[in-house]
Design a protein around this motif. Structure first.
Motif, PDB file in Angstrom:
ATOM      1  N   GLN A 126     -30.958  13.667 -46.538  1.00 42.34           N
ATOM      2  CA  GLN A 126     -30.071  13.551 -47.697  1.00 42.34           C
ATOM      3  C   GLN A 126     -30.847  13.848 -48.970  1.00 42.34           C
ATOM      4  O   GLN A 126     -31.952  13.335 -49.157  1.00 42.34           O
ATOM      5  CB  GLN A 126     -29.487  12.142 -47.783  1.00 42.34           C
ATOM      6  N   VAL A 127     -30.243  14.644 -49.835  1.00 43.30           N
ATOM      7  CA  VAL A 127     -30.822  14.952 -51.138  1.00 43.30           C
ATOM      8  C   VAL A 127     -30.390  13.862 -52.108  1.00 43.30           C
ATOM      9  O   VAL A 127     -29.195  13.645 -52.325  1.00 43.30           O
ATOM     10  CB  VAL A 127     -30.344  16.329 -51.645  1.00 43.30           C
ATOM     11  N   GLU A 128     -31.379  13.149 -52.664  1.00 39.55           N
ATOM     12  CA  GLU A 128     -31.081  12.098 -53.634  1.00 39.55           C
ATOM     13  C   GLU A 128     -31.143  12.636 -55.057  1.00 39.55           C
ATOM     14  O   GLU A 128     -30.311  12.317 -55.885  1.00 39.55           O
ATOM     15  CB  GLU A 128     -32.054  10.925 -53.464  1.00 39.55           C
ATOM     16  N   ASP A 129     -32.173  13.449 -55.329  1.00 37.80           N
ATOM     17  CA  ASP A 129     -32.313  14.135 -56.616  1.00 37.80           C
ATOM     18  C   ASP A 129     -33.259  15.307 -56.382  1.00 37.80           C
ATOM     19  O   ASP A 129     -33.612  15.605 -55.243  1.00 37.80           O
ATOM     20  CB  ASP A 129     -32.782  13.190 -57.733  1.00 37.80           C
ATOM     21  N   ALA A 130     -33.700  15.951 -57.454  1.00 43.48           N
ATOM     22  CA  ALA A 130     -34.514  17.169 -57.316  1.00 43.48           C
ATOM     23  C   ALA A 130     -35.796  16.948 -56.511  1.00 43.48           C
ATOM     24  O   ALA A 130     -36.291  17.862 -55.875  1.00 43.48           O
ATOM     25  CB  ALA A 130     -34.841  17.733 -58.686  1.00 43.48           C
TER      26      ALA A 130
END
Length: 137
Positions: A126-130
């Motif tokens: 999962q991408v949480e932020d950059a």
């Protein structure tokens, strides 16, 4: 469910080691995540943690790359993004790889979902932020 948080690329070696400590006897590992989530990047870190000396890159056009770990054991890296038919995966001898007992790391497993063995370890990235990713498995 196990969760590993990756705080940027500098944290990848630690995350890969922790991941390998948690996979148990799993030999077929499917990585799910959106385009750009870091599947190839994380698999590269896992290969480095295993002592792979080869350049690790996504086998987008070849479907599978074979590496050797520090003990000379094969590590197979699959990318099924460009698979159009399940027969393409079968034509490369997919089940021979799966039945080998060697580590199989799979990108875009959605494309061959019905061919994956029951005991496949499924990992969501999962991408949480950059910079931050979360692994769930």
């Amino acid at each position: 469910m196990t969760e590993i948080i990756i705080n940027g690329t500098a944290d990848l070696p630690r995350a890969a080691k922790v991941f390998l400590q948690h996979i148990g006897d799993a030999r077929i590992i499917a990585f799910y995540g959106a385009m750009g989530a870091g599947k190839t990047t994380f698999i590269t870190a896992v290969c480095e943690a295993l002592g792979v000396q080869d350049v690790v890159n996504s086998p987008t056009f070849t479907i599978v790359n074979e590496y050797r770990d520090r003990n000379g054991e094969p590590v197979y890296h699959f990318d099924f993004y460009r698979i159009n038919r399940l027969s393409e995966a079968l034509d490369i001898g997919l089940y021979e790889y799966f039945d080998s007992g060697d580590l199989c790391l799979i990108e875009w497993p959605e494309m061959v979902e019905e061919l994956l063995p029951e005991d496949t370890l499924k990992v969501q990235i999962q991408v949480e932020d950059a910079q931050t990713r979360t692994l769930l498995f």
